[in-house]
Motif scaffolding. Structure first.
Motif, mmCIF file in Angstrom:
data_model
loop_
_atom_site.group_PDB
_atom_site.id
_atom_site.type_symbol
_atom_site.label_atom_id
_atom_site.label_comp_id
_atom_site.label_asym_id
_atom_site.label_seq_id
_atom_site.Cartn_x
_atom_site.Cartn_y
_atom_site.Cartn_z
ATOM 1 N N GLU A 25 1.223 -1.522 0.111
ATOM 2 C CA GLU A 25 0.199 0.216 -0.170
ATOM 3 C C GLU A 25 1.079 1.193 -0.197
ATOM 4 O O GLU A 25 1.823 1.655 0.703
ATOM 5 N N GLN A 28 -2.655 7.032 -0.107
ATOM 6 C CA GLN A 28 -3.815 8.609 -1.256
ATOM 7 C C GLN A 28 -2.515 8.990 -1.484
ATOM 8 O O GLN A 28 -2.141 9.907 -0.404
ATOM 9 N N THR A 29 -2.129 9.335 -2.464
ATOM 10 C CA THR A 29 -1.779 10.494 -2.758
ATOM 11 C C THR A 29 -2.716 11.847 -3.770
ATOM 12 O O THR A 29 -3.716 11.197 -3.834
ATOM 13 N N GLY A 32 -4.736 9.988 -6.607
ATOM 14 C CA GLY A 32 -5.897 8.927 -5.922
ATOM 15 C C GLY A 32 -4.905 7.804 -5.425
ATOM 16 O O GLY A 32 -3.517 7.671 -4.631
ATOM 17 N N LEU A 33 -6.148 6.455 -4.882
ATOM 18 C CA LEU A 33 -5.317 5.603 -4.281
ATOM 19 C C LEU A 33 -4.236 4.907 -4.445
ATOM 20 O O LEU A 33 -4.591 4.265 -5.989
ATOM 21 N N ARG A 34 -2.440 4.623 -4.208
ATOM 22 C CA ARG A 34 -1.751 3.667 -5.490
ATOM 23 C C ARG A 34 -0.871 2.672 -3.720
ATOM 24 O O ARG A 34 -1.247 3.122 -3.604
#
Length: 157
Positions: A25, A28-29, A32-34
């Motif tokens: 994991e 959240q960037t 979006g969530l990467r």
């Protein structure tokens, strides 16, 4: 004169069973969530390609739409039965309900018929024998399982 051309046909190339390990994991960037899913191996079987998926690849994911869309960019290598290595870059879109998306992210099974999972693999190999891989367009369909990903690749003819 404007005329609709006939639709392209599809030729089944192969099916893949790709094994994976636990997601990394990233978080959240601004985009979006990467997440990054390590690829640990797998098998390739079909009328045109047979071999194995080598360990060392990864699927880089961007989760959008409040968690309902996964934009996937997987890069890995297939070793064919004759020893030829094929580089694969497979971009995909997976769309599911929020509930099913959360199940997938937790590694739980989901009903494949409830998930839209389509891909556009690009394949590259050295040498003349497999040159057609770089000279063709491919599309595919996928299914995510708790322990891996199952894909079917088709050549657009």
């Amino acid at each position: 004169m404007l005329a609709t051309l006939p639709p392209p046909q599809l030729e089944h190339v192969c099916d893949l069973a790709v094994t994976i390990s636990a997601p990394l994991e990233i978080g959240q960037t601004v985009a979006g969530l990467r997440r990054m899913i390590p690829i640990t191996g797998g098998v390739v079987q079909g009328p045109l390609l047979n071999g194995k998926v080598l360990a060392g690849g990864a699927d880089f994911q961007l989760i959008l739409g409040g968690g309902t869309q996964a934009h996937l960019d997987a890069r890995y290598v297939i070793e064919l039965d004759d020893g030829t290595r094929v580089f694969v870059q497979n971009t995909a879109l997976r769309v599911a309900s929020l509930e099913n998306s959360q199940r997938i992210m937790r590694g739980e099974p989901v009903n494949p018929s409830d998930i839209y999972f389509r891909c556009q693999p690009k394949l590259e190999a050295a040498g003349d024998t497999w040159g057609w891989l770089s000279e063709s367009q491919f599309i595919g369909t996928g299914r995510r399982a708790p322990d891996g990903v199952f894909l079917s690749f088709y050549r657009v003819v």
